[in-house]
Design a protein around this motif. Structure first.
Motif, short mmCIF file in Angstrom:
data_model
loop_
_atom_site.label_atom_id
_atom_site.label_comp_id
_atom_site.label_asym_id
_atom_site.label_seq_id
_atom_site.Cartn_x
_atom_site.Cartn_y
_atom_site.Cartn_z
N THR A 238 0.81 -1.22 0.00
CA THR A 238 0.00 0.00 0.00
C THR A 238 0.85 1.27 0.00
O THR A 238 0.31 2.36 -0.18
N GLY A 239 2.16 1.14 0.19
CA GLY A 239 3.03 2.31 0.08
C GLY A 239 3.67 2.76 1.36
O GLY A 239 4.23 3.86 1.41
N LEU A 243 6.21 5.83 0.80
CA LEU A 243 5.76 7.16 1.21
C LEU A 243 6.48 7.67 2.46
O LEU A 243 6.58 8.88 2.66
N LEU A 346 -3.34 4.01 4.95
CA LEU A 346 -3.18 3.78 3.52
C LEU A 346 -4.04 2.60 3.08
O LEU A 346 -4.11 1.58 3.76
N ALA A 348 -5.00 0.46 -0.71
CA ALA A 348 -4.89 0.32 -2.16
C ALA A 348 -6.26 -0.16 -2.66
O ALA A 348 -6.53 -1.35 -2.70
N PRO A 356 -8.47 10.09 -3.15
CA PRO A 356 -7.04 9.96 -2.89
C PRO A 356 -6.64 10.37 -1.48
O PRO A 356 -5.64 9.91 -0.96
N THR A 428 -3.94 4.74 -2.23
CA THR A 428 -2.81 4.59 -3.15
C THR A 428 -3.13 3.58 -4.25
O THR A 428 -2.24 3.14 -4.98
N ARG A 440 -3.25 3.13 -11.73
CA ARG A 440 -2.77 3.27 -10.34
C ARG A 440 -2.58 4.74 -10.03
O ARG A 440 -2.15 5.53 -10.87
N ILE A 443 2.13 8.42 -7.84
CA ILE A 443 2.93 8.66 -6.63
C ILE A 443 3.16 10.16 -6.45
O ILE A 443 3.15 10.67 -5.32
N THR A 446 0.09 11.57 -4.86
CA THR A 446 -0.02 11.14 -3.46
C THR A 446 0.97 11.89 -2.58
O THR A 446 0.62 12.32 -1.47
N ARG A 447 2.19 12.06 -3.05
CA ARG A 447 3.19 12.80 -2.27
C ARG A 447 2.75 14.25 -2.06
O ARG A 447 2.93 14.81 -0.97
#
Length: 532
Positions: A238-239, A243, A346, A348, A356, A428, A440, A443, A446-447
């Motif tokens: 899931t990151g 992250l 988080l 997915a 988001p 994510t 998807r 990134i 998301t960041r």
């Protein structure tokens, strides 16, 4: 006392074999290569292949039904009962098998960066590369602390040994991971997947720490320059690692932490990152850490010259890189930091319908923590297919919880309330459609959303309530397209979005029935309900 006796003290293993105790990375490399356990990448990382088991064997994990612990264990599919007598038979056979080998590798390590809650772990294994994995993953004591080291918990690791029916494991399986909290022993047989070593100790910490007033968490953590700690809950894929590895923030750890009244501390001394399709541009810290001497790569494909192909999932999608945390350039000193200011959950979302990012109330935070919705990523556990599967894993870590989820949920609620942390839900997963139709989540986006949340600027945004999930969703965030913020707007077929969102709500509703009886009235009111 002989050298062998001292190295194996507390393990119950007796042998005349050569014992390689507490070797450093170069020494373990030399033995692993001599023994043909793997090969080197062009950059000097060690590549190991785990055979048939390329993920955790969750159905083969058992807990001894010790009288001292039975009343407090969350028995069921996660914690399967093993009769104490069968546990004893199994561990005796593992000890005998280890004792019959020509050489053994022993590593003495710590779990828990905070000395107040630290445990001593002794690993006995047949393979140098598994010893190196453990040395990377756990906390390496200073040399002077190894003298007289006596373990609190022992891991007996026999990956090439086959479990037998009399050991009490799963019918027809030759794999068994068994843990006794009373005897403080973990025995692993029939699997070379190194993650079993790491997660067995995580299970131990999840058992020990609640009784000491500390919340154990399946989360990554980092801290900003202003001392603002952030937690990132989430299952594998899931990151969490990606992250939390942020050049602008110091990494505390990528997977397992404790939250005490003093602050947050890492359980480990290393990182265990998924590297399938790893991008040097998007994830430079993990990429660099994986392309150097000392890293251990699991099931990663390389050509004849050792050049890695991180896009190749022919062995498994669950390719892994294990490296000491100091391979990341910006880390928190001592693996510890202050109290969390932000908590990020988080998920997915394989259905592609969750926003988001969303701001959660305390009651919503507890609801989503107990729900633990995400998508299992292919290969993380044995038996999964190529497509992600929607799942609910309570506390974002059900496979590692020896106690009932309500124990951990109540502790998190109390800590959030006491220290005033803000909680966010971050998707994510997919946008613009479900898995196979949409794409998807970026990134980069998301960041940008996380940085706005962690620096406090997102608190000043305009929020609207999502009609399906009741979530407060920001309407404008610099650097993120508005259609990304509104998942329905990202779908070409709006009716399909509505139908899919209703379906996911119904899955949340059904799953919550498991926990509803023990949930507070506030959490019950925050629970998702099917809409017409």
């Amino acid at each position: 006392m002989t050298a062998n006796t001292a190295a194996l003290s507390g393990t119950g293993v007796t042998t005349a074999a050569d014992i390689h105790a507490n070797l450093t990375a170069p020494g373990l490399y030399a033995h692993a290569l001599r023994r043909g356990e793997g090969r080197l990448s062009a950059d000097g990382a060690f590549i190991g292949v785990t055979g048939v088991h390329t993920g955790r064997s969750v159905a083969d994990k058992f807990v001894a039904d010790d009288p001292e612990a039975t009343q407090e264990i969350w028995w069921g599919k996660v914690n399967r009962k093993l009769e104490p007598a069968k546990f004893d038979t199994f561990t005796a056979d593992v000890r005998s098998w280890l004792g019959s080998q020509k050489e053994l590798f022993v590593e003495d390590l710590y779990a828990g960066a905070d000395p107040a809650y630290r445990i001593k772990v002794r690993l006995v294994t047949t393979n140098a590369w598994h010893a190196l994995f453990a040395r990377n993953m756990f906390i390496r004591p200073p040399v002077e602390e190894l003298a007289g080291f006596e373990p609190d918990y022992v891991i007996l690791h026999a990956p090439e040994m086959e479990a037998k029916p009399e050991h009490g494991g799963r019918a027809g399986s030759t794999t068994l991971i068994a843990l006794s909290f009373a005897k403080k022993i973990i025995a692993i047989a029939g699997t070379s997947y190194a993650g079993e070593i790491k997660k067995s100790i995580f299970t131990v910490m999840n058992w020990l720490l609640p009784a000491q007033g500390v919340l154990p968490m399946h989360c990554s953590a980092n801290v900003g320059k202003a001392g603002d700690t952030a937690l990132f809950f989430g299952l594998s894929g899931t990151g969490k690692t990606t992250l939390s590895s942020d050049p602008e923030r110091a990494l505390i750890g990528d997977d397992e932490h404790g939250w005490s009244d003093k602050g947050v501390f890492n359980f480990e001394g290393g990182c265990y990152a998924k590297v399938i399709k790893l991008s040097q541009e998007a994830e430079p810290q993990i990429w660099n850490a994986s392309h150097r001497f000392g890293a251990v790569l699991e099931n990663v494909i390389a050509d004849e010259r050792g050049n890695l192909d991180l896009d190749d999932g022919s062995l498994t999608e669950n390719t892994r890189s294990c490296y000491p945390i100091e391979f990341i350039p910006n880390t928190a000193p001592g693996g510890m930091a202050g109290l969390p200011k932000n908590v990020v959950m988080l998920t997915a979302d394989a259905f592609g319908v969750l926003p988001p990012i969303a701001k959660l109330t305390p009651a919503q935070a507890m609801y989503h923590f107990l729900s633990g919705y995400t998508a299992k990523v292919a290969g993380t556990e044995k038996g999964l297919g190529k497509e992600p599967q929607a799942t609910f894993s309570t506390c974002f870590g059900a496979p590692f919880l020896p106690r009932h989820p309500e124990v951990y949920g109540k502790m998190l609620a109390e800590l959030i309330g006491k220290h005033g942390a803000q909680v966010w839900l971050v998707n994510t997963g997919w946008t613009g459609g479900a898995y196979g139709t949409g794409q998807r989540m970026s990134i980069k986006h998301t960041r940008a959303l996380l940085r706005a949340a962690l620096d406090g600027s997102l608190n000043n945004a305009e929020f609207a309530t999502d009609p399906f999930f009741g979530l407060a969703v920001p309407q404008n965030v610099p650097g993120v397209p508005t259609e990304v913020l509104n998942p329905r707007a990202s779908w070409a077929d709006k009716e399909a979005y509505d139908k899919t969102a209703k379906h996911l709500v119904s899955l949340f509703e059904k799953n919550f029935e498991t926990f509803a009886s023990g949930a507070s009235e506030e959490v019950k009111k925050a629970a998702l309900r099917s809409v017409a």
